[in-house]
Design a protein around this motif. Structure first.
Motif, short mmCIF file in Angstrom:
data_model
loop_
_atom_site.label_atom_id
_atom_site.label_comp_id
_atom_site.label_asym_id
_atom_site.label_seq_id
_atom_site.Cartn_x
_atom_site.Cartn_y
_atom_site.Cartn_z
N PHE A 231 0.84 -1.20 0.06
CA PHE A 231 0.30 -0.09 0.04
C PHE A 231 0.76 1.22 -0.53
CE2 PHE A 231 0.37 -0.68 4.81
CZ PHE A 231 1.00 0.23 5.27
N LEU A 232 1.87 1.06 0.38
CA LEU A 232 2.94 2.92 0.50
C LEU A 232 3.12 3.02 -0.75
CD1 LEU A 232 5.22 1.63 3.63
CD2 LEU A 232 3.36 3.15 3.48
N ASN A 233 3.62 1.98 -1.92
CA ASN A 233 3.78 2.20 -2.93
C ASN A 233 2.87 2.91 -4.19
OD1 ASN A 233 6.20 1.31 -2.55
ND2 ASN A 233 5.64 -0.46 -3.32
N LYS A 234 1.52 2.72 -3.71
CA LYS A 234 0.54 2.59 -4.80
C LYS A 234 0.61 4.20 -3.56
CE LYS A 234 -2.56 -0.86 -4.10
NZ LYS A 234 -2.91 -0.97 -5.72
N ILE A 235 1.25 5.07 -2.76
CA ILE A 235 0.71 6.24 -2.92
C ILE A 235 1.34 7.29 -3.76
CG2 ILE A 235 1.44 8.00 -1.30
CD1 ILE A 235 1.30 6.64 1.33
N LYS A 236 2.90 6.39 -4.24
CA LYS A 236 3.40 7.11 -5.15
C LYS A 236 1.96 7.72 -6.41
CE LYS A 236 7.45 4.99 -3.93
NZ LYS A 236 8.56 4.07 -4.72
N THR B 68 -4.79 14.44 8.89
CA THR B 68 -2.44 14.45 8.80
C THR B 68 -2.87 13.55 9.82
OG1 THR B 68 -3.25 16.11 10.38
CG2 THR B 68 -2.90 17.28 8.10
N ASP B 69 -4.03 12.73 10.65
CA ASP B 69 -3.34 12.34 11.35
C ASP B 69 -3.11 10.94 10.80
OD1 ASP B 69 -3.96 14.13 13.50
OD2 ASP B 69 -6.27 13.58 13.79
N CYS B 70 -3.59 10.29 9.53
CA CYS B 70 -3.30 9.20 9.62
C CYS B 70 -1.83 8.71 9.63
CB CYS B 70 -3.50 8.82 7.98
SG CYS B 70 -2.88 7.54 6.97
N ILE B 71 -1.19 7.03 10.30
CA ILE B 71 -0.39 6.86 10.72
C ILE B 71 0.23 5.62 9.67
CG2 ILE B 71 -0.38 8.09 12.84
CD1 ILE B 71 -1.28 4.47 13.85
N LEU B 72 0.07 5.29 8.45
CA LEU B 72 0.49 4.34 7.47
C LEU B 72 -0.16 3.76 8.29
CD1 LEU B 72 2.71 6.30 5.74
CD2 LEU B 72 0.85 6.14 5.11
N GLY C 240 -7.43 1.91 -3.01
CA GLY C 240 -7.07 1.49 -1.78
C GLY C 240 -7.69 2.99 -1.06
N PRO C 241 -7.31 2.58 0.67
CA PRO C 241 -8.66 4.05 1.26
C PRO C 241 -7.29 4.66 2.08
CG PRO C 241 -9.20 1.75 2.07
CD PRO C 241 -8.25 1.53 0.99
N ILE C 242 -6.18 4.22 2.20
CA ILE C 242 -4.88 5.00 1.91
C ILE C 242 -4.64 6.27 1.26
CG2 ILE C 242 -1.99 5.14 2.62
CD1 ILE C 242 -2.39 2.57 4.55
N ASN C 243 -4.62 5.90 -0.22
CA ASN C 243 -4.29 6.27 -1.03
C ASN C 243 -5.04 7.28 -1.26
OD1 ASN C 243 -2.19 5.62 -2.12
ND2 ASN C 243 -3.81 5.05 -4.48
N PHE C 244 -6.49 7.19 -1.64
CA PHE C 244 -7.71 8.30 -1.41
C PHE C 244 -7.76 9.62 0.34
CE2 PHE C 244 -9.11 5.17 -3.80
CZ PHE C 244 -8.56 5.45 -4.85
N VAL C 245 -7.30 8.60 0.87
CA VAL C 245 -7.21 9.42 2.41
C VAL C 245 -6.05 11.13 1.71
CG1 VAL C 245 -6.00 10.01 4.79
CG2 VAL C 245 -7.89 8.10 4.08
N LYS C 246 -4.92 10.11 1.12
CA LYS C 246 -3.71 11.10 0.88
C LYS C 246 -4.20 12.59 0.07
CE LYS C 246 -0.56 9.97 3.85
NZ LYS C 246 -0.56 10.61 4.99
N VAL C 247 -5.19 11.93 -1.42
CA VAL C 247 -5.74 12.78 -1.84
C VAL C 247 -6.67 13.15 -1.73
CG1 VAL C 247 -7.47 12.82 -4.26
CG2 VAL C 247 -5.38 11.14 -3.93
N PHE C 248 -7.13 13.63 -0.51
CA PHE C 248 -8.26 14.92 0.24
C PHE C 248 -7.26 15.51 0.77
CE2 PHE C 248 -11.34 15.90 3.18
CZ PHE C 248 -12.06 16.20 2.12
N ARG C 249 -6.67 14.92 1.19
CA ARG C 249 -6.05 15.95 2.26
C ARG C 249 -5.00 16.74 2.28
NH1 ARG C 249 -2.54 18.99 3.18
NH2 ARG C 249 -1.02 18.92 5.41
#
Length: 242
Positions: A106-111, A138-142, A161-170
């Protein structure tokens, strides 16, 4: 009180459950149990732990086959069934060894969504009302808990994935981010419409981030602007025993 801890083990070749018996107290956490096992019973047991304060996101595990939690903030007593508790690695990720999963999935998807701040040239002052728009994100701890509970991966392995879209939104909500609506384009490319809106990501997030609401806002805005045109893919399933 004595508790039987059944840990799902994996050594790279075979999978098995190993039973350990320990005495625990009211305050004993899952991490403390795992550390006790590793230190005094079985040094071959592998798991992740770092801060022990629910801020590093490394200790995510699955309890009794259905509860996806941070081991450091989860008390053993809250999940004992008939004197037993089962501890397994998180779902939707390859297991490296025992309870250690591959976070790179999931971390690589953030790219793919440029999940970092791209500053504008003319930086504007940031006020409390600005921070309220994306403060929780901004509280997301991955930690990967939302990734673990997400059933959308059953139907679409390319789902961001959910983490990706939290980053998009932020960053989309940050007035000093230069990408603006390009972030919505990136969300569409990462199959945001494959989200089934089950809300599991929001229910299980240890930081109470409204993940599913963020996804809905991105989708709604993107469709209004004609950026997102695909219809949601797949149906709805509940593979985690909810």
């Amino acid at each position: 009180m004595e508790v039987i801890i059944n840990v799902k083990r994996f050594d790279g070749k075979k999978v098995w459950y190993q039973e350990y018996r320990l005495d625990v107290e009211e305050r004993t956490t899952i991490v403390e149990v795992l550390m006790e096992i590793q230190s005094h019973i079985d040094p071959t047991l592998s798991f992740r732990v770092q801060c022990r304060a629910a801020i590093c996101g490394t200790c995510g595990v699955k309890i009794n086959g259905e509860h996806h939690v941070l081991a450091c903030k989860t008390k053993v007593k809250d999940y004992i069934k008939d004197g037993k508790i089962a501890v397994e690695p998180l779902s939707n990720m390859n297991v490296i060894k025992d309870l250690v999963t591959d976070h790179g999935q999931f971390l690589n998807k953030i790219k793919d969504v440029k999940g970092w701040f791209e500053p504008v040239k003319d930086f504007q002052p940031v006020y409390p009302e600005d921070l309220q728009k994306f403060g929780k994100e901004t509280d997301c701890i991955l930690c990967g808990v939302c990734h673990s509970v997400c059933p959308a991966f059953e139907m679409d392995r390319d789902f961001g994935g959910p983490i990706n879209f939290v980053k998009v939104f932020r960053f989309w909500k940050d007035k000093n981010d230069a990408l603006k609506d390009e972030r919505i384009v990136l969300a569409e490319k990462n199959h945001i419409t494959s989200c089934v809106h089950c809300k599991y990501c929001s229910f299980y997030c240890p930081k109470q981030i409204p993940v599913e609401q963020d996804i809905m806002q991105i989708e709604f805005y993107g469709k209004q602007k004609g950026i997102i045109k695909k219809e949601p893919g797949g149906g709805f399933s509940t593979p985690f025993g909810f």
